[in-house]
Design a protein around this motif. Structure first.
Motif, PDB file in Angstrom:
ATOM      1  N   GLN A  44       0.836  -1.203   0.000  1.00  0.00           N
ATOM      2  CA  GLN A  44       0.000   0.000   0.000  1.00  0.00           C
ATOM      3  C   GLN A  44       0.872   1.255   0.000  1.00  0.00           C
ATOM      4  OE1 GLN A  44      -3.670   0.103   0.146  1.00  0.00           O
ATOM      5  NE2 GLN A  44      -3.061   2.127  -0.585  1.00  0.00           N
ATOM      6  N   ALA A  45       1.977   1.186   0.744  1.00  0.00           N
ATOM      7  CA  ALA A  45       2.891   2.331   0.781  1.00  0.00           C
ATOM      8  C   ALA A  45       3.466   2.602  -0.602  1.00  0.00           C
ATOM      9  CB  ALA A  45       4.017   2.064   1.781  1.00  0.00           C
ATOM     10  N   LEU A  46       3.762   1.531  -1.321  1.00  0.00           N
ATOM     11  CA  LEU A  46       4.291   1.676  -2.678  1.00  0.00           C
ATOM     12  C   LEU A  46       3.227   2.270  -3.607  1.00  0.00           C
ATOM     13  CD1 LEU A  46       6.277   1.232  -4.971  1.00  0.00           C
ATOM     14  CD2 LEU A  46       5.862  -1.212  -4.836  1.00  0.00           C
ATOM     15  N   GLU A  47       1.998   1.790  -3.456  1.00  0.00           N
ATOM     16  CA  GLU A  47       0.890   2.333  -4.277  1.00  0.00           C
ATOM     17  C   GLU A  47       0.733   3.831  -4.020  1.00  0.00           C
ATOM     18  OE1 GLU A  47      -2.912   0.282  -3.825  1.00  0.00           O
ATOM     19  OE2 GLU A  47      -3.946   2.212  -4.007  1.00  0.00           O
ATOM     20  N   ASN A  48       0.709   4.209  -2.747  1.00  0.00           N
ATOM     21  CA  ASN A  48       0.535   5.629  -2.404  1.00  0.00           C
ATOM     22  C   ASN A  48       1.698   6.470  -2.921  1.00  0.00           C
ATOM     23  OD1 ASN A  48      -1.787   4.891  -1.126  1.00  0.00           O
ATOM     24  ND2 ASN A  48      -0.945   4.969   0.936  1.00  0.00           N
ATOM     25  N   PHE A  49       2.898   5.882  -2.856  1.00  0.00           N
ATOM     26  CA  PHE A  49       4.078   6.597  -3.351  1.00  0.00           C
ATOM     27  C   PHE A  49       3.929   6.901  -4.838  1.00  0.00           C
ATOM     28  CE2 PHE A  49       8.309   6.268  -5.355  1.00  0.00           C
ATOM     29  CZ  PHE A  49       8.890   7.393  -4.799  1.00  0.00           C
ATOM     30  N   SER A  73       1.920  -1.621  -8.213  1.00  0.00           N
ATOM     31  CA  SER A  73       2.474  -1.966  -6.895  1.00  0.00           C
ATOM     32  C   SER A  73       2.440  -3.470  -6.635  1.00  0.00           C
ATOM     33  CB  SER A  73       1.722  -1.224  -5.783  1.00  0.00           C
ATOM     34  OG  SER A  73       0.424  -1.763  -5.619  1.00  0.00           O
ATOM     35  N   TRP A  74       1.593  -4.199  -7.368  1.00  0.00           N
ATOM     36  CA  TRP A  74       1.540  -5.665  -7.202  1.00  0.00           C
ATOM     37  C   TRP A  74       2.605  -6.362  -8.037  1.00  0.00           C
ATOM     38  CZ3 TRP A  74      -0.745  -8.564  -3.643  1.00  0.00           C
ATOM     39  CH2 TRP A  74      -1.803  -8.011  -2.909  1.00  0.00           C
ATOM     40  N   ARG A  75       3.347  -5.603  -8.841  1.00  0.00           N
ATOM     41  CA  ARG A  75       4.426  -6.187  -9.645  1.00  0.00           C
ATOM     42  C   ARG A  75       5.457  -6.853  -8.708  1.00  0.00           C
ATOM     43  NH1 ARG A  75       7.679  -7.362 -12.604  1.00  0.00           N
ATOM     44  NH2 ARG A  75       6.637  -9.247 -12.008  1.00  0.00           N
ATOM     45  N   GLY A  76       5.782  -8.081  -9.053  1.00  0.00           N
ATOM     46  CA  GLY A  76       6.719  -8.832  -8.224  1.00  0.00           C
ATOM     47  C   GLY A  76       6.044  -9.610  -7.113  1.00  0.00           C
ATOM     48  N   LEU A  77       4.745  -9.351  -6.909  1.00  0.00           N
ATOM     49  CA  LEU A  77       4.019 -10.034  -5.832  1.00  0.00           C
ATOM     50  C   LEU A  77       2.965 -10.980  -6.402  1.00  0.00           C
ATOM     51  CD1 LEU A  77       3.411  -6.912  -3.538  1.00  0.00           C
ATOM     52  CD2 LEU A  77       5.307  -8.531  -3.439  1.00  0.00           C
ATOM     53  N   GLU A  78       3.065 -11.297  -7.685  1.00  0.00           N
ATOM     54  CA  GLU A  78       2.017 -12.070  -8.358  1.00  0.00           C
ATOM     55  C   GLU A  78       1.835 -13.462  -7.773  1.00  0.00           C
ATOM     56  OE1 GLU A  78       4.441 -10.465  -9.898  1.00  0.00           O
ATOM     57  OE2 GLU A  78       3.652  -9.205 -11.512  1.00  0.00           O
ATOM     58  N   THR A  84       2.088 -14.197  -4.555  1.00  0.00           N
ATOM     59  CA  THR A  84       1.726 -14.171  -3.138  1.00  0.00           C
ATOM     60  C   THR A  84       0.228 -14.434  -2.982  1.00  0.00           C
ATOM     61  OG1 THR A  84       1.277 -11.790  -3.128  1.00  0.00           O
ATOM     62  CG2 THR A  84       3.543 -12.480  -2.655  1.00  0.00           C
ATOM     63  N   SER A  85      -0.160 -14.709  -1.744  1.00  0.00           N
ATOM     64  CA  SER A  85      -1.550 -15.117  -1.501  1.00  0.00           C
ATOM     65  C   SER A  85      -2.545 -13.980  -1.736  1.00  0.00           C
ATOM     66  CB  SER A  85      -1.692 -15.648  -0.074  1.00  0.00           C
ATOM     67  OG  SER A  85      -1.243 -14.666   0.843  1.00  0.00           O
ATOM     68  N   GLY A  86      -2.093 -12.733  -1.660  1.00  0.00           N
ATOM     69  CA  GLY A  86      -3.035 -11.623  -1.793  1.00  0.00           C
ATOM     70  C   GLY A  86      -3.322 -11.206  -3.222  1.00  0.00           C
ATOM     71  N   TYR A  87      -2.518 -11.679  -4.173  1.00  0.00           N
ATOM     72  CA  TYR A  87      -2.616 -11.144  -5.531  1.00  0.00           C
ATOM     73  C   TYR A  87      -3.907 -11.538  -6.256  1.00  0.00           C
ATOM     74  CZ  TYR A  87      -1.634 -10.248 -10.435  1.00  0.00           C
ATOM     75  OH  TYR A  87      -1.730  -9.823 -11.735  1.00  0.00           O
ATOM     76  N   LEU A  88      -4.209 -12.822  -6.253  1.00  0.00           N
ATOM     77  CA  LEU A  88      -5.406 -13.251  -7.000  1.00  0.00           C
ATOM     78  C   LEU A  88      -6.697 -12.652  -6.432  1.00  0.00           C
ATOM     79  CD1 LEU A  88      -4.657 -16.927  -8.064  1.00  0.00           C
ATOM     80  CD2 LEU A  88      -4.506 -14.819  -9.396  1.00  0.00           C
ATOM     81  N   PRO A  89      -6.858 -12.623  -5.094  1.00  0.00           N
ATOM     82  CA  PRO A  89      -8.057 -11.942  -4.577  1.00  0.00           C
ATOM     83  C   PRO A  89      -8.142 -10.488  -5.036  1.00  0.00           C
ATOM     84  CG  PRO A  89      -7.054 -13.255  -2.854  1.00  0.00           C
ATOM     85  CD  PRO A  89      -6.107 -13.304  -4.027  1.00  0.00           C
ATOM     86  N   LEU A 131      -8.450  -7.158 -17.747  1.00  0.00           N
ATOM     87  CA  LEU A 131      -7.418  -7.311 -18.784  1.00  0.00           C
ATOM     88  C   LEU A 131      -6.276  -6.305 -18.612  1.00  0.00           C
ATOM     89  CD1 LEU A 131      -9.191  -8.031 -22.198  1.00  0.00           C
ATOM     90  CD2 LEU A 131      -7.980  -9.597 -20.686  1.00  0.00           C
ATOM     91  N   TYR A 132      -6.633  -5.080 -18.252  1.00  0.00           N
ATOM     92  CA  TYR A 132      -5.591  -4.061 -18.054  1.00  0.00           C
ATOM     93  C   TYR A 132      -4.647  -4.497 -16.927  1.00  0.00           C
ATOM     94  CZ  TYR A 132      -3.450   0.581 -17.872  1.00  0.00           C
ATOM     95  OH  TYR A 132      -2.549   1.628 -17.933  1.00  0.00           O
ATOM     96  N   ILE A 133      -5.233  -4.981 -15.847  1.00  0.00           N
ATOM     97  CA  ILE A 133      -4.421  -5.352 -14.680  1.00  0.00           C
ATOM     98  C   ILE A 133      -3.516  -6.545 -14.991  1.00  0.00           C
ATOM     99  CG2 ILE A 133      -4.595  -6.381 -12.360  1.00  0.00           C
ATOM    100  CD1 ILE A 133      -7.098  -4.505 -12.020  1.00  0.00           C
ATOM    101  N   VAL A 134      -4.053  -7.560 -15.654  1.00  0.00           N
ATOM    102  CA  VAL A 134      -3.220  -8.740 -15.924  1.00  0.00           C
ATOM    103  C   VAL A 134      -2.164  -8.457 -17.004  1.00  0.00           C
ATOM    104  CG1 VAL A 134      -4.974 -10.395 -15.182  1.00  0.00           C
ATOM    105  CG2 VAL A 134      -4.851  -9.743 -17.586  1.00  0.00           C
ATOM    106  N   ASN A 135      -2.377  -7.384 -17.754  1.00  0.00           N
ATOM    107  CA  ASN A 135      -1.386  -7.008 -18.776  1.00  0.00           C
ATOM    108  C   ASN A 135      -0.570  -5.786 -18.352  1.00  0.00           C
ATOM    109  OD1 ASN A 135      -1.882  -8.942 -20.929  1.00  0.00           O
ATOM    110  ND2 ASN A 135      -3.902  -7.995 -21.086  1.00  0.00           N
TER     111      ASN A 135
END
Lengths: 158, 299
Positions: B219-224, B259-264, B266-271, B282-286
């Motif tokens: 979240q900190a990365l997203e806000n940044f 911000s989810w890049r590199g965390l694909e 992890t358990s939180g990504y698919l939810p 489609l935008y998010i998965v690409n």
């Protein structure tokens, strides 16, 4: 005679030019391949995370109070993962049937894992015009269902 | 031991001869050759070791932009490595394992040395957004590991790869509300260990654990990204497409996806991504393709 030579040249040229036309990547269900599927009325999207360097958990053995203790944990070393995407929007990339015996260029998961250089693996796959993914479980009556995927790439680690 | 170097470094950490000696030893080990092309610049103002491969690169340009706001999370994490407490940051550009945009490694030295390497291809051909997420993600790794190392919870092997230093066998997960931040890390890592979470994922799973008061690292990365990235530097077509897909909230949604890049894995990504539908999905998965084509010009 001239026509025969032209015909033979055409056959040779065709087979040469199209020798890198299609390649088929065969996969089957394994814990190291994650398949994420999405489907709506107009969109079919399949994503495959294919791990090429499965990391086994290391076990540390110790004896505590006379009892054997096994502790297992792994580090955070990078793992090489392929990121294959199949996308079909409004029927623009429908799956196709391919006769098993007609497949000329194919590579399976076990062979990809054994690749000496994974960058070379990606470059080789990318040298083909079309890369199709086949789930071996789709085999029926001599045919596979093949899905044309986007340009193969790694799932870039961070 | 080069005592001139130690004395010079000692000005960085006044009175901390141990730290100065550690830095002198580290530099002597990393740069054993007397060669201008194989050296580093120790910035005694910024208090960071910049490898020659990092100096005057696009990545350094982005790094400087990311520090513009001294109150940003990136600046705060960067300031954590000011050397005065024996924590050093070493910035490089170089080859990383297949396809990785960046890597972070620690050190088995007594002092804390963290090396962030941005991939050469990302440095040369990557977009500004790719460099933003790479540098900030790796800085989070360094900051996270430093916090765990401070708490005595982490050790590094000879390759700089971290491993929790504690034993999870027979560990009963306590009530997280009753324990310190350090103990929460132990609890979370042991919970993952007990659940046989895939080897190597624990560090990325920690990205989704609350540590900055109420927000997590991701979240900190997203806000940044929302607040500090110059979105107007992106092309009109990039912005229009994002706005068409996400509406007026597009900056937040694009920043979240990045911000989810590199965390694909992890358990939180698919939810997270399963909350979206249609062209937003489609935008998010690409997202990798979307930002690969972003602005590459850093000035």
């Amino acid at each position: 005679m001239k026509n025969l030579i032209l015909f033979l040249f055409a056959v040779f040229a065709t087979s040469f030019c199209f020798s890198q036309e299609d390649i088929y990547v065969l996969i089957k269900e394994t814990p190291d391949i994650k398949h994420i599927a999405y489907k709506s009325d107009t969109i079919q999207h399949d994503q495959y995370y294919i791990k090429l360097s499965p990391q086994k958990r290391k076990i540390t053995l110790s004896i505590i109070n006379g009892n054997l203790r096994k502790t297992s944990r792994g580090g955070v070393a990078s793992r090489t993962t392929l990121n294959f995407i199949y996308q079909n929007i409004n029927g623009n990339n429908n799956p196709t049937l391919i006769k098993k015996d007609s497949i000329k260029n194919e590579i399976n998961y076990e062979e990809m894992i054994l690749a000496k250089d994974y960058k070379n693996l990606i470059e080789t796959l990318r040298s083909f015009k079309n890369v199709y993914l086949i789930d071996e479980a789709s085999f029926f009556d001599g045919y596979y269902i093949a899905k044309k995927i986007e340009k193969p790439s790694f799932l870039p680690g961070l | 031991m080069d005592f001139t170097l130690v004395n010079s470094i000692n000005n960085w950490a006044p009175g901390n001869l141990e730290t100065a000696t550690a830095l002198a030893n580290y530099l002597a080990n990393c740069y054993s050759e007397d060669d201008e092309d194989f050296c580093a610049e120790v910035d005694f103002v910024e208090k960071v070791i910049k490898d020659s491969s990092f100096k005057d690169t696009n990545t350094e340009c982005i790094h400087e932009k990311m520090k513009t706001n001294p109150n940003s999370i990136y600046s705060k994490m960067f300031a954590h490595f000011n050397g005065t407490t024996g924590k050093f940051l070493h910035l490089k550009v170089g080859n990383t394992p297949s396809g990785d945009w960046g890597i972070t490694r620690g050190s088995d030295s007594n002092a804390q040395f963290y090396t962030i390497t941005t991939d050469s291809d990302i440095n040369t051909n990557g977009s500004n957004l790719m460099k933003y997420v790479t540098l900030c993600h790796e800085m989070i790794h360094a900051y996270m590991w430093s916090s765990l190392e401070d708490a005595g919870l982490l050790i590094f092997d000879q390759y700089g790869i971290p491993d929790p230093s504690f034993d999870c066998v027979d560990y009963d997960i306590p009530n997280l509300n009753d324990i310190s931040l350090e103990d929460r890390f132990v609890a979370v890592i042991c919970a993952m260990d007990n659940a046989q979470v895939e080897s190597g994922l624990w560090s990325h799973e920690l990205f989704n654990k609350n540590v900055f008061e109420i927000e997590d690292y991701r979240q900190a990365l997203e806000n940044f990204l929302i607040n500090e990235y110059d979105w107007n530097s992106e092309s009109q077509s990039f912005r229009t497409e994002a706005e068409n897909v996400f509406g007026s909230n597009w900056k937040q949604e694009v920043a979240r996806a990045i911000s989810w890049r590199g965390l694909e894995e992890t358990s939180g990504y698919l939810p997270y991504r399963n909350n979206y539908d249609g062209f937003q999905y489609l935008y998010i998965v690409n997202i990798i393709t979307k930002i690969e084509n972003g602005n590459k010009n850093c000035q």
